[in-house]
Design an enzyme around this catalytic site. Structure first.
Site, mmCIF file in Angstrom:
data_model
loop_
_atom_site.group_PDB
_atom_site.id
_atom_site.type_symbol
_atom_site.label_atom_id
_atom_site.label_comp_id
_atom_site.label_asym_id
_atom_site.label_seq_id
_atom_site.Cartn_x
_atom_site.Cartn_y
_atom_site.Cartn_z
ATOM 1 C CE LYS B 78 -3.919 2.034 2.556
ATOM 2 N NZ LYS B 78 -4.811 1.915 3.732
ATOM 3 C CB SER B 158 -8.173 3.879 2.722
ATOM 4 O OG SER B 158 -7.328 3.212 3.646
ATOM 5 C CB SER B 182 -8.675 1.321 5.716
ATOM 6 O OG SER B 182 -9.312 2.563 5.578
#
Lengths: 98, 492
Positions: B78, B158, B182
């Site tokens: 990420k 997210s 998330s």
């Protein structure tokens, strides 16, 4: 309670975020919507409850008061958008004092 | 043998160890898959040269009999984890061009264990969002499609890029972070597994901060066992994070196959929201039936302050964000919009660099922390947070784990639920409580809705008892036998 446009401008200035007049109106609607939703916390009886500031339910650790890092000036400055001085040894900002 | 991209992480490890495949061919298969499915926009930056160099080193180590726990395993990172020498953006314009001179502890742990770096995945800007539509680098497309409907769906957020990459078989696993859901919400939306471990389990050092008392890193993968393998490498004490827990890291994977017989499972009555979709209710009931079948006992429990978790979160998280994001000043790194005075430099840079959702949250945070409002909002929210944590403490007196739905719906179309911020925030209604209380929570794919989209069940456990969470998740995974695959995937 509802935030007026002047308060939105003041919050933006406290947060150091430039917003246009058109954005002030949008933000006013959105922030008031969020705050109205948050107001329901008023229903909760929190008398005598100690606030919980973090999820780590342990005491912060102590360590020896010793220098463990340093001598990495160039690595710290490498990402600076603008540098100034001999060898570019400083972060550059607009003139602050006359 | 099936395509290299269809292997689970555990299968790939075994095949590498047995020299049936090479790390180089495994990396190449994933690099090619990423290229072919670039339209998903799952990655902000790919690092194919790095991946092949890592893989070559792995092949050498395997040949010498020196394989490490994740030797040759291609992972996606990420883009909230700082990676030394590799641009890190947090999906924000304000960090454009930032190349970290250091490596986050979690990614350093993964490289130490031999993992291969495929690149940096897309996310909501600064991890603020539930649909991956707030990224400065564009929306991520969910590899799943609703039956008879060709619209692009959100992958959740997210960690939407990580979720899409795992689901589409562009990597064997990915790192993610979870501040209010998330990891778990995008896992549920993409039919993947994602665990947010206990607060303090993984070091936050080198992860771009959003809300420091809630942020926690965790893995996403296609099986519970793969997540357990990854978490073992990611976790561990780190003196550089003052909230990192100095506790041993167990062999989580060993817990996955263990029997759940005799475990007491709590079902919180407050999670039966009014108007909850019938499909979500029946999935939940199915989960209860599976666990009963596997020998668990089921207990209705009460978590009375559940309703107040999201509003409390939307004070605490923006307050911490407004403080954390003060560092983006146009002076030390990232974007700079020139101006005549220092204040104007700050305002112009931050006005141009932050997207709408980030700006909203910074402003809410600034307001709730401002003079005269601190007690009414911030302190009040912290007290409610204490009550939410206390609810869980009470529950652990009578149960060993808690079963809930992961999300109130399946993936929605890009553009849906964007009418007002609060509608989007409600996505995290089932996940946010674990962040506020610091507890581990996992999302496991458990079924499909009427439109053929995946739905997830969540298991929440006691602090530092991820092993029980993995045990229960493993039992759900075996019972669900979830084998549906997304329409857009490598090898399809």
């Amino acid at each position: 309670m509802s935030l007026d446009a002047e308060t939105i401008r003041r919050i933006a200035s406290l947060a150091r975020i430039r917003v246009s007049e058109a954005e002030v109106a949008t933000l006013q609607g959105e922030l008031n919507g969020i705050l109205a939703w948050i107001e329901q916390l008023g229903e909760v009886d929190t008398e005598g409850v100690a606030p919980l500031s973090g999820a780590a339910r342990m005491a912060l650790r102590m360590r020896e008061d010793a220098v463990t890092d340093g001598g990495i000036r160039e690595r710290i400055l490498r990402n600076a958008p603008e540098r100034i001085g001999l060898d570019g040894a400083f972060f550059a900002v607009p003139k602050v004092v006359e | 043998m099936s395509a290299l991209t269809d292997l689970t992480l555990a299968e790939a490890s075994a095949a590498l160890a047995a020299k049936k495949i090479s790390a180089t061919e495994l990396a190449r298969a994933h690099v090619e898959a990423i290229d072919r499915l670039a339209a998903l926009n799952a990655f902000i930056l790919t690092t194919p040269d790095r991946a092949l160099a890592d893989a070559r080193r792995s092949d050498e180590r395997i040949a010498r009999g020196e394989a490490r726990p994740l030797e040759g395993i291609p992972l996606a990172i990420k883009d909230l984890f700082c990676t030394e020498g590799i641009e890190t953006t947090a999906a924000s314009r304000i960090l454009g061009g930032f190349v970290p001179p250091y490596e986050s502890t979690v990614t350093a742990n993964l490289w130490r264990d031999g993992a291969v770096c495929l690149g940096k995945t897309n996310l909501d800007e600064f991890a603020m969002g539930s649909s991956n539509t707030t990224s400065a680098y564009g929306n991520v497309v969910n590899p799943w499609k609703r039956r008879g409907d060709n619209r692009d769906l959100v992958p959740g957020g997210s960690s939407g890029g990580s979720a899409a990459a795992v689901a589409a078989r562009l990597c064997l696993g990915a790192t993610a972070t979870d501040t209010g859901g998330s990891i778990r919400q995008p896992a549920a939306f993409t039919g993947t597994v994602g665990i947010k471990p206990t607060y303090g389990r993984c070091s936050r050092w080198g992860i771009v901060a959003f809300a420091s008392s809630l942020d926690q890193a965790g893995p996403m993968a296609r099986t519970v066992k793969d997540c357990a393998i990854l978490l073992r490498s990611m976790a561990g004490f780190d003196p550089k994070d003052s909230t990192s827990a100095d506790v041993p890291v167990p062999d989580f994977a060993a817990a996955v196959g263990q029997s759940v017989k005799g475990l007491r499972i709590g079902v919180p009555r407050e999670y039966r929201l009014d108007g909850l979709a019938p499909e979500i209710v029946s999935l939940w009931e199915q989960g209860i039936a599976w666990l009963k079948e596997a020998g668990c006992t089921i207990h209705e429990i009460s978590l009375p302050h559940t309703k107040y978790a999201l509003p409390a979160y939307y004070i605490v998280a923006p307050a911490e964000a407004s403080s954390n994001l003060a560092r983006y000043d146009g002076v030390r790194f990232g974007l700079r919009v020139p101006a005549d005075s220092l204040d104007e430099l700050y305002e112009a840079t931050r006005g141009a660099g932050f997207g709408a959702e980030v700006r909203r949250r910074i402003m809410i945070g600034t307001y709730v922390l401002s003079a005269g409002y601190y007690d009414a909002y911030y302190l009040k929210a912290q007290k409610v947070r204490a009550l939410i944590a206390r609810d869980f403490d009470a529950a652990w007196q009578s149960v060993d784990a808690i079963l809930t739905p992961a999300t109130p719906s399946s993936a929605f179309a890009i553009g849906e639920k964007q009418d007002d911020p609060v509608t989007m925030y409600l996505n995290d209604v089932f996940t946010v409580t674990a962040n506020l209380a610091g507890l581990p929570g996992i999302s496991v794919p458990a079924g499909l809705d009427a439109g053929g989209l995946p739905l997830g069940l969540q298991v929440i456990g006691r602090a530092f008892d991820e092993e029980t969470v993995f045990r229960v998740a493993g039992a759900i995974e075996r019972a669900a036998a979830f084998d549906a695959v997304p329409q857009l995937r490598a090898g399809a």
